[in-house]
Design a protein around this motif. Structure first.
Motif, PDB file in Angstrom:
ATOM      1  N   PHE A 178       3.352   1.785 -11.179  1.00  0.00           N
ATOM      2  CA  PHE A 178       4.796   1.697 -12.434  1.00  0.00           C
ATOM      3  C   PHE A 178       3.730   1.379 -13.727  1.00  0.00           C
ATOM      4  O   PHE A 178       3.482   2.034 -15.103  1.00  0.00           O
ATOM      5  N   HIS A 179       2.988  -0.263 -13.235  1.00  0.00           N
ATOM      6  CA  HIS A 179       2.477  -0.479 -15.448  1.00  0.00           C
ATOM      7  C   HIS A 179       1.206  -0.363 -14.470  1.00  0.00           C
ATOM      8  O   HIS A 179       0.535   0.268 -15.673  1.00  0.00           O
ATOM      9  N   LEU A 180       0.485   0.439 -14.113  1.00  0.00           N
ATOM     10  CA  LEU A 180      -0.902   1.219 -14.091  1.00  0.00           C
ATOM     11  C   LEU A 180      -0.655   2.600 -14.914  1.00  0.00           C
ATOM     12  O   LEU A 180      -1.275   2.496 -15.266  1.00  0.00           O
ATOM     13  N   ILE A 181       0.285   3.050 -14.930  1.00  0.00           N
ATOM     14  CA  ILE A 181       1.190   4.877 -14.822  1.00  0.00           C
ATOM     15  C   ILE A 181       0.889   4.119 -16.448  1.00  0.00           C
ATOM     16  O   ILE A 181       0.265   5.052 -18.000  1.00  0.00           O
ATOM     17  N   SER A 182       1.807   3.445 -16.611  1.00  0.00           N
ATOM     18  CA  SER A 182       2.567   3.007 -18.013  1.00  0.00           C
ATOM     19  C   SER A 182       1.313   2.266 -18.991  1.00  0.00           C
ATOM     20  O   SER A 182       1.158   2.778 -19.345  1.00  0.00           O
ATOM     21  N   GLU A 183       0.250   1.988 -18.513  1.00  0.00           N
ATOM     22  CA  GLU A 183      -1.321   1.355 -19.223  1.00  0.00           C
ATOM     23  C   GLU A 183      -1.659   2.278 -19.314  1.00  0.00           C
ATOM     24  O   GLU A 183      -2.756   2.230 -20.629  1.00  0.00           O
ATOM     25  N   ILE A 184      -2.174   3.456 -17.803  1.00  0.00           N
ATOM     26  CA  ILE A 184      -2.620   4.552 -18.314  1.00  0.00           C
ATOM     27  C   ILE A 184      -2.359   5.696 -19.525  1.00  0.00           C
ATOM     28  O   ILE A 184      -3.368   5.497 -20.680  1.00  0.00           O
ATOM     29  N   ARG A 185      -0.786   5.646 -19.950  1.00  0.00           N
ATOM     30  CA  ARG A 185      -0.518   6.468 -20.238  1.00  0.00           C
ATOM     31  C   ARG A 185      -0.137   5.394 -22.652  1.00  0.00           C
ATOM     32  O   ARG A 185      -1.177   6.538 -22.828  1.00  0.00           O
ATOM     33  N   ASP A 186      -0.517   3.939 -22.291  1.00  0.00           N
ATOM     34  CA  ASP A 186      -0.894   3.621 -23.418  1.00  0.00           C
ATOM     35  C   ASP A 186      -2.256   3.896 -23.574  1.00  0.00           C
ATOM     36  O   ASP A 186      -2.313   4.340 -25.064  1.00  0.00           O
ATOM     37  N   ILE A 246       9.667  -5.884   0.632  1.00  0.00           N
ATOM     38  CA  ILE A 246       9.280  -6.473  -0.546  1.00  0.00           C
ATOM     39  C   ILE A 246       7.584  -6.433  -1.242  1.00  0.00           C
ATOM     40  O   ILE A 246       7.451  -5.865  -2.055  1.00  0.00           O
ATOM     41  N   GLY A 247       6.932  -5.813  -0.312  1.00  0.00           N
ATOM     42  CA  GLY A 247       5.765  -5.235  -0.600  1.00  0.00           C
ATOM     43  C   GLY A 247       5.936  -3.824  -0.663  1.00  0.00           C
ATOM     44  O   GLY A 247       5.074  -3.537  -2.028  1.00  0.00           O
ATOM     45  N   LEU A 248       7.081  -3.254  -0.585  1.00  0.00           N
ATOM     46  CA  LEU A 248       7.028  -1.995  -0.927  1.00  0.00           C
ATOM     47  C   LEU A 248       7.713  -2.129  -2.183  1.00  0.00           C
ATOM     48  O   LEU A 248       7.212  -1.263  -2.981  1.00  0.00           O
ATOM     49  N   LEU A 249       8.457  -2.645  -2.721  1.00  0.00           N
ATOM     50  CA  LEU A 249       8.665  -2.726  -3.718  1.00  0.00           C
ATOM     51  C   LEU A 249       7.863  -3.340  -5.196  1.00  0.00           C
ATOM     52  O   LEU A 249       7.439  -2.805  -6.101  1.00  0.00           O
ATOM     53  N   ASP A 250       7.057  -4.626  -4.320  1.00  0.00           N
ATOM     54  CA  ASP A 250       6.263  -4.377  -4.957  1.00  0.00           C
ATOM     55  C   ASP A 250       4.911  -3.472  -5.483  1.00  0.00           C
ATOM     56  O   ASP A 250       4.083  -3.446  -6.846  1.00  0.00           O
ATOM     57  N   GLY A 251       4.603  -3.111  -4.324  1.00  0.00           N
ATOM     58  CA  GLY A 251       3.539  -1.809  -4.824  1.00  0.00           C
ATOM     59  C   GLY A 251       4.235  -1.067  -5.547  1.00  0.00           C
ATOM     60  O   GLY A 251       3.635  -0.283  -6.966  1.00  0.00           O
ATOM     61  N   ARG A 252       5.253  -0.663  -6.206  1.00  0.00           N
ATOM     62  CA  ARG A 252       5.648   0.548  -6.912  1.00  0.00           C
ATOM     63  C   ARG A 252       5.784   0.265  -8.037  1.00  0.00           C
ATOM     64  O   ARG A 252       5.724   0.788  -9.492  1.00  0.00           O
ATOM     65  N   ILE A 253       6.488  -1.314  -8.534  1.00  0.00           N
ATOM     66  CA  ILE A 253       5.879  -2.055  -9.557  1.00  0.00           C
ATOM     67  C   ILE A 253       4.605  -2.119 -10.120  1.00  0.00           C
ATOM     68  O   ILE A 253       4.472  -1.760 -11.096  1.00  0.00           O
ATOM     69  N   ALA A 254       3.851  -2.607  -9.167  1.00  0.00           N
ATOM     70  CA  ALA A 254       2.072  -1.630  -9.545  1.00  0.00           C
ATOM     71  C   ALA A 254       2.200  -0.704  -9.732  1.00  0.00           C
ATOM     72  O   ALA A 254       1.619  -0.571 -10.870  1.00  0.00           O
ATOM     73  N   VAL A 289       0.717  -1.253  -0.279  1.00  0.00           N
ATOM     74  CA  VAL A 289       0.059   0.064  -0.029  1.00  0.00           C
ATOM     75  C   VAL A 289       1.223   1.400  -0.288  1.00  0.00           C
ATOM     76  O   VAL A 289       0.616   2.495  -0.598  1.00  0.00           O
ATOM     77  N   ASP A 290       1.576   1.375   0.587  1.00  0.00           N
ATOM     78  CA  ASP A 290       2.994   2.461   0.818  1.00  0.00           C
ATOM     79  C   ASP A 290       3.776   2.240  -0.243  1.00  0.00           C
ATOM     80  O   ASP A 290       3.472   3.731  -0.763  1.00  0.00           O
ATOM     81  N   GLY A 291       3.591   1.586  -0.922  1.00  0.00           N
ATOM     82  CA  GLY A 291       4.860   1.704  -2.560  1.00  0.00           C
ATOM     83  C   GLY A 291       3.545   2.252  -3.668  1.00  0.00           C
ATOM     84  O   GLY A 291       3.817   3.018  -4.525  1.00  0.00           O
ATOM     85  N   ALA A 292       2.758   1.830  -3.213  1.00  0.00           N
ATOM     86  CA  ALA A 292       1.178   2.050  -4.525  1.00  0.00           C
ATOM     87  C   ALA A 292       1.194   3.832  -4.383  1.00  0.00           C
ATOM     88  O   ALA A 292       1.431   4.773  -5.013  1.00  0.00           O
ATOM     89  N   ALA A 293       1.455   4.315  -2.795  1.00  0.00           N
ATOM     90  CA  ALA A 293       1.149   5.783  -2.485  1.00  0.00           C
ATOM     91  C   ALA A 293       2.106   6.458  -3.363  1.00  0.00           C
ATOM     92  O   ALA A 293       2.724   7.241  -2.849  1.00  0.00           O
ATOM     93  N   GLY A 294       3.288   5.709  -2.819  1.00  0.00           N
ATOM     94  CA  GLY A 294       4.635   6.319  -3.260  1.00  0.00           C
ATOM     95  C   GLY A 294       5.102   6.570  -1.529  1.00  0.00           C
ATOM     96  O   GLY A 294       6.209   7.835  -1.505  1.00  0.00           O
ATOM     97  N   VAL A 295       5.143   6.637  -0.583  1.00  0.00           N
ATOM     98  CA  VAL A 295       5.866   6.569   0.528  1.00  0.00           C
ATOM     99  C   VAL A 295       6.064   5.699   1.003  1.00  0.00           C
ATOM    100  O   VAL A 295       6.215   4.336   0.935  1.00  0.00           O
ATOM    101  N   ARG A 296       7.408   5.645   1.739  1.00  0.00           N
ATOM    102  CA  ARG A 296       7.820   4.334   2.860  1.00  0.00           C
ATOM    103  C   ARG A 296       7.871   5.254   4.235  1.00  0.00           C
ATOM    104  O   ARG A 296       8.180   5.985   4.809  1.00  0.00           O
ATOM    105  N   ASP A 297       7.696   4.181   5.207  1.00  0.00           N
ATOM    106  CA  ASP A 297       7.624   4.253   6.626  1.00  0.00           C
ATOM    107  C   ASP A 297       9.666   3.251   7.315  1.00  0.00           C
ATOM    108  O   ASP A 297       9.075   2.382   7.655  1.00  0.00           O
TER     109      ASP A 297
END
Length: 69
Positions: A46-54, A36-44, A13-21
């Motif tokens: 990134f993919h969402l933004i990429s899809e929106i751009r497409d 690990i969850g933080l990294l997965d959230g950031r990757i998710a 959740v934090d990774g998707a929001a762009g924050v880190r505790d």
């Protein structure tokens, strides 16, 4: 095991929001799961933004030229 899943989810959740505790990330027991969850959230995110751009047909950077105001 439950604490590890909660830490992973919090990191995702934090990774998707762009924050880190930093306090949770450095915890010796659950910090690795959180990171690990933080990294997965950031990757998710990134993919969402990429899809929106497409879908919008955006190519290149959003920041190539200044706004015309």
């Amino acid at each position: 095991m439950d604490e590890a899943l909660v830490a992973y989810n919090a990191g995702r959740v934090d990774g998707a929001a762009g924050v880190r505790d930093a306090q949770i990330a450095e915890d010796p027991e659950i910090g690795a799961d959180y990171r690990i969850g933080l990294l997965d959230g950031r990757i998710a995110a990134f993919h969402l933004i990429s899809e929106i751009r497409d879908v919008m047909g955006v190519e290149g950077s959003f920041f190539e030229k200044p706004d015309e105001s």
